[in-house]
Design a protein around this motif. Sequence first.
Motif, PDB file in Angstrom:
ATOM      1  N   ARG B 309       0.785  -1.358  -0.071  1.00 38.51           N
ATOM      2  CA  ARG B 309       0.129  -0.195  -0.145  1.00 38.51           C
ATOM      3  C   ARG B 309       0.809   1.223   0.086  1.00 38.51           C
ATOM      4  O   ARG B 309       0.624   2.249  -0.935  1.00 38.51           O
ATOM      5  CB  ARG B 309      -0.718   0.061   1.456  1.00 38.51           C
ATOM      6  N   ASP B 310       1.688   1.495   0.882  1.00 36.57           N
ATOM      7  CA  ASP B 310       2.598   2.548   0.846  1.00 36.57           C
ATOM      8  C   ASP B 310       3.454   2.780  -0.550  1.00 36.57           C
ATOM      9  O   ASP B 310       3.624   4.077  -0.872  1.00 36.57           O
ATOM     10  CB  ASP B 310       3.878   2.271   2.117  1.00 36.57           C
ATOM     11  N   VAL B 311       4.035   1.517  -1.059  1.00 40.54           N
ATOM     12  CA  VAL B 311       4.718   1.827  -2.318  1.00 40.54           C
ATOM     13  C   VAL B 311       3.702   2.508  -3.407  1.00 40.54           C
ATOM     14  O   VAL B 311       3.894   3.653  -4.222  1.00 40.54           O
ATOM     15  CB  VAL B 311       5.374   0.634  -2.732  1.00 40.54           C
ATOM     16  N   SER B 312       2.514   1.749  -3.367  1.00 39.13           N
ATOM     17  CA  SER B 312       1.550   2.548  -4.280  1.00 39.13           C
ATOM     18  C   SER B 312       1.225   3.924  -4.083  1.00 39.13           C
ATOM     19  O   SER B 312       1.197   4.558  -4.904  1.00 39.13           O
ATOM     20  CB  SER B 312       0.469   1.753  -4.152  1.00 39.13           C
ATOM     21  N   LEU B 313       0.949   4.118  -2.754  1.00 36.02           N
ATOM     22  CA  LEU B 313       0.820   5.436  -2.532  1.00 36.02           C
ATOM     23  C   LEU B 313       1.809   6.525  -2.846  1.00 36.02           C
ATOM     24  O   LEU B 313       1.525   7.503  -3.714  1.00 36.02           O
ATOM     25  CB  LEU B 313       0.590   5.700  -0.993  1.00 36.02           C
ATOM     26  N   ARG B 314       3.014   5.888  -2.678  1.00 40.39           N
ATOM     27  CA  ARG B 314       4.298   6.720  -3.100  1.00 40.39           C
ATOM     28  C   ARG B 314       4.200   6.989  -4.560  1.00 40.39           C
ATOM     29  O   ARG B 314       4.430   8.199  -5.169  1.00 40.39           O
ATOM     30  CB  ARG B 314       5.649   6.294  -2.618  1.00 40.39           C
ATOM     31  N   LEU B 315       4.117   6.105  -5.350  1.00 37.83           N
ATOM     32  CA  LEU B 315       3.968   5.890  -6.930  1.00 37.83           C
ATOM     33  C   LEU B 315       2.870   7.025  -7.186  1.00 37.83           C
ATOM     34  O   LEU B 315       3.162   7.816  -8.071  1.00 37.83           O
ATOM     35  CB  LEU B 315       3.764   4.800  -7.326  1.00 37.83           C
TER      36      LEU B 315
END
Lengths: 228, 504
Positions: B309-315
């Motif tokens: 979830r965090d990586v997706s949000l960062r992207l």
Amino acid sequence: MTATRILIADDEPSLVAVLQPVLSAAGYEVAAVADGKGAVAFILSHDLDVVLLDLGLPDIDGKEVIRRVREHVATPIIVISARHLEAEKIAALDEGADDYVNKPFEIGELMARIRAATRRRGTTTAPMAFYRAGPLAIDFPARRVLYDGETIKLSPKEWELLQVLARSAGQVVTHKRLLAAGWGVETTETQYLRVYIGLLRQKIEEDPSDPRLLLTEPGVGYRLSAAE
Amino acid sequence: MKRPMLDRGRLAIGDMRLRITLRELMTTAGIVGASSAAAFLVKPMNGEASEALIFVLGIMLCGAFEGLTAALIAAIAGFLIYNFYFAEPVLAFRLARGSDIAPLLVFNLCAVISGVLAGRLKDSVQAANRKNEALSRLLEMSQALQSAVRLGDVAAALRATPSARSGVSLHLFSIKNGRLQPLMDGAAQPEWQAMAERSLQSVDPIRCEDGLTAHRLDGSDGPLGVFVFKADAVTRLEPPFMAALANLFTLAMERATLSEMIEDVRALAKTEELKTALLSSVSHDFRTPLTAISASASSLIDYREQLDRDVSLRLLQGIVDDCERLNRYTANLLEMSRLEAGALPTNLQKIDVIEMLVAVMQRVRPRLNERRMTRLFTGTDIVVLADASLFELVLVNVLDNAILYSERKSCIHIEVEDDGGYCRITIADEGRGIPDEDLERVFDRFHRVARTEPSPLGSGLGLAIAKAFVGALGGSIAAMTPGIGLAGTRIVICLPLVKEDRPQ
């Protein structure tokens, strides 16, 4: 209660392709047209809550669309325009548009504008009685303004300006409209307006030099934060 | 000019009209009076002959000084006085004998000869003066022509044209878009224009008709224009001189045409240079964020399941940020091309600088990333006349640079002060600063400071736009080091203030 109905008048398919599902997901009922004449016909034949109008439609000018529908209906219109075209935006607002969003926009900003427009539409039948945002509260029937629960004193002009801003809370109010409200003439120099906005900020902002409630829209007007 | 004398004499008599001014009449009367007095004085001593000679002298003097008319008047008056007072019988008129008529004939003959001679002398002096004036004006013009670089200079040289009084008038026509146009202010008379047109068609480059002379000005690539002049009979101008002048016109006009062509070529080269720079900017500055957006978006589609979830949000946040970056580049490119096209700011309005800065600071706040903004605003009602969106863009550009080239948790300081006639906006940071040799060049289009350490790249347009904007409003902008303390950059913008009366 029926869903809020929105018309997107834009000739850019990719933008419509994004907005339509997002707005539907947010609970709005969405229709789209791609030209000005279609927009006029749709607005006049449907009971809409908000119109998102691109100023650069292929057939007729966005301002002309506003002019044609304003003769008949008061449907809130949010203009979508490029940032550098202030004159266009102001002209559209003068024709009767309710607000504008700069292109490109973030969806949160657009949603806030739509909410402000629909809220305002709700108050056209029954005048707004109360406004509250942060520490500021306005009791319209009593003509009272409270800051952190304390009554604050406003001069008649300050009251007129704040009232106009609050009745369109969340939406931009042009210099011209504010001048007309405060001074009754549209030609008064904007410097008077700036001075009174400054005085108002002294009274309603926590830090008048870094306003959070009464925001400047450079070159266009002022915007009071939407009521909470 | 080698005409027979006789011809000129006849011409001179033909030209002379019997006119006399009051002054000339007075002089004549004076001379006749003086002659009479002198004749009375010599009368007791000598005979009639010397008295007659004195009158002849007087008449000659009248002719020499005042011309034919005066001499004739003097001759008549002299004869009457001579006949009445001096010739026998004294104190009576008599025209009986030949000796009575002789003085009349002699006096009048003297008058005519002296008058004509003096008149001719006078005329030729006058003509010489006029010609001198015409020549010196033409010489002046030719000097001006030799230094003429533009068509405007040629026209300016023409303004030193000899006046009509000196007997010469001239017109210069240039060929513009295949049509003859008078180079001097005001339209030429139709017959002059017609003459020029005919000269353009004719085989012979020089054409004389109805007193007008036209020289076609043939450049190396065909005719450049036509030079038409008219000189009256007295100020006759030597054809070789006029041909030389026509040559000078040809040279000057050719030079003007060439220099205009060179300017066009230079402008074109400049446009090309700008186009190339724009293209390279577009390809670099647009492709970088686009690449990031494309990579992020496609990753989100292809690896939706694997990404936490965090990586997706960062992207996703990266996509939004890069869009904002692209938006700013677009705005800068748009404004740059508007300013480059020389469009003057049309949308000027009175803007409160502090209000604008506060709005701009709020706009860049999301990009601050733990940097702090401090400010010192002194004075109120600091108002300038500017284009609101351009002013906003300029301030955003300068603030973005301060953010882009400084470390996290550093400080950006913004100051506004009323400096008399100017408003001074200072934006200072604690970042990596600008090398001294780049302090001026950072305002050049697409100039980027060469750095050894890896650094973020702007579009190279922000400060160029700032400079063009500030310049158009009659203000100034400068980059200085250091910014805050010993590090960083300080950008100082000065804009002329609008003076306002504070409302009651």
